[in-house]
Design an enzyme around this catalytic site. Structure first.
Site, PDB file in Angstrom:
ATOM      1  CB  SER A  38      76.604  37.272 -36.788  1.00 40.56           C
ATOM      2  OG  SER A  38      76.455  38.080 -35.641  1.00 40.56           O
ATOM      3  N   GLY A  55      77.270  31.293 -38.297  1.00 39.91           N
ATOM      4  CA  GLY A  55      78.196  32.106 -39.070  1.00 39.91           C
ATOM      5  C   GLY A  55      77.653  33.510 -39.238  1.00 39.91           C
ATOM      6  CE  LYS A  81      72.221  29.150 -42.722  1.00 37.95           C
ATOM      7  NZ  LYS A  81      71.258  28.478 -41.819  1.00 37.95           N
ATOM      8  CG  ASP A  97      65.084  25.078 -33.929  1.00 39.91           C
ATOM      9  OD1 ASP A  97      64.561  25.214 -32.791  1.00 39.91           O
ATOM     10  OD2 ASP A  97      66.082  25.719 -34.284  1.00 39.91           O
TER      11      ASP A  97
END
EC number: 2.7.11.1
Length: 361
Positions: free
Chosen positions: A30, A34, A51, A141
């Site tokens: 988590s 979410g 997810k 990222d």
């Protein structure tokens, strides 16, 4: 070694899912996005990672970009996108499950890798990122937490989480400041357009450094939570390889050519792939990108066409009935906008005051 960034966990909330197709196995994570669950396809028995993101305002541009870009990518070093499902309360993104967990956890257990082991994973990382770039997608990222491993004896690395990816086909050149501080390239911190592919190279270099050293190159080990100091060191390209870490001259040369402040002078992805250190003991299946992607033309094409996906995303922006205000996450106490403005005045640098550096799990 601590994670480069971590967000707070959310409140517990029942999640409805497509009971006809998948059954719950267990919770697997988590974060700000979410909840993630391990599910089993009832028909095939295959395990998948799902997810769940709250319907409503959380279905933003980043989520839509993640799904659109991820769906276009098919490569053995990238987690496979399977489908999206709309539940009464959430948007569910169904993906390939990597049973080996995060590369981050493997490094934490080992402390650091040998040069050969680091090269083994770096070769796979570069293969996956190079493929993304060939598809005109920059990740933006890349970090250890976004690289997963399958469960094989010689683990296959899998890149995941395309929430901040950008496609030069669908979008303009990147300008916003996104990513995780320890991995961000200097030019990403500056208020101007940058080449997302060259910025990805820097992040790959940080990953290589961490595998070899067991620490982040631009963090102060005595003050790792001081993000302003980290950013200052990145902008000044201030790093060193500890004396106790013994690496070959070829490896040191590659790191030196990656950590170059001027992106125009930084080594490129094709140059990395031809570097002597990278080429040593490279597996045959990573030698040719075209061969790699062709080998991965699996019969299980995505279950949904783009029109179906866009319709589901549009519906997902409508909040679930009666959930207003539920499952809101606390924001990090660090005020990044103020921090960046302070740095602008302190360092006399033109920093993006509205930069959205995101500390995501």
């Amino acid at each position: 070694m601590e994670r480069a960034a971590a967000g707070p966990l959310g409140m517990e909330m029942p999640i409805m899912h497509d009971g006809d197709r998948y059954e719950l196995v267990k919770e697997i994570g988590s974060g700000n996005f979410g909840v993630a669950r391990l599910m089993r396809n009832r028909a095939s028995g295959d395990l998948v990672a799902v997810k769940y993101i709250d319907r409503g305002e959380k279905i933003d541009e980043n989520v839509q970009r993640e799904i659109i870009n991820h769906r276009s990518l098919r490569h053995p070093n990238i987690i496979r996108f399977k489908e999206v499902i709309l539940t009464p309360t959430h948007l569910a993104i169904v993906m390939e499950y990597a049973s080996g967990g995060e590369l981050f956890e493997r490094i934490c257990s080992a402390g650091r890798f040998s040069e050969d082991e680091a090269r083994f994973f770096f070769q796979q990382l570069i293969s996956g990122v190079s493929y993304c770039h060939s598809m005109q997608v920059c990740h933006r990222d890349l970090k250890l937490e976004n690289t997963l491993l399958d469960g094989s004896t010689a683990p296959r690395l899998k890149i995941c989480d395309f929430g901040y990816s950008k496609s030069s086909v669908l979008h303009s050149q990147p300008k916003s400041t996104v990513g995780t501080p320890a991995y961000i390239a200097p030019e990403v911190l500056l208020k101007k357009e940058y080449d997302g592919k060259i910025a990805d190279v820097w992040s790959c270099g940080v990953t290589l450094y961490v595998m070899l050293v067991g620490a982040y190159p631009f963090e102060d080990p005595e003050d790792p939570k001081n993000f302003r100091k980290t950013i200052q060191k990145i902008l000044g390209v201030q790093y060193s390889i500890p004396d106790y870490v013994h690496i070959s001259p070829e490896c040191r040369d590659l790191i030196t050519r990656i950590f170059v402040g001027n992106p125009a002078s930084r080594i490129t992805m094709p140059e990395i792939k031809n570097h002597p250190w990278f080429m040593k003991n490279i597996p045959a299946d990573l030698m040719d990108d075209g061969m790699v992607s062709n080998q991965y033309e699996e019969p299980d094409q995505p279950m949904q066409n783009m029109n179906e996906i866009m319709q589901i995303l549009a519906e997902a922006t409508i909040p679930a009935a009666g959930t207003s205000g539920i499952n809101q996450f606390l924001t990090d106490s660090l005020d990044l906008d103020d921090d960046m403005e302070d740095m602008d005045s302190d360092l006399d640098l033109d920093i993006e005051s509205s930069g959205e550096i995101v500390y995501a799990m």
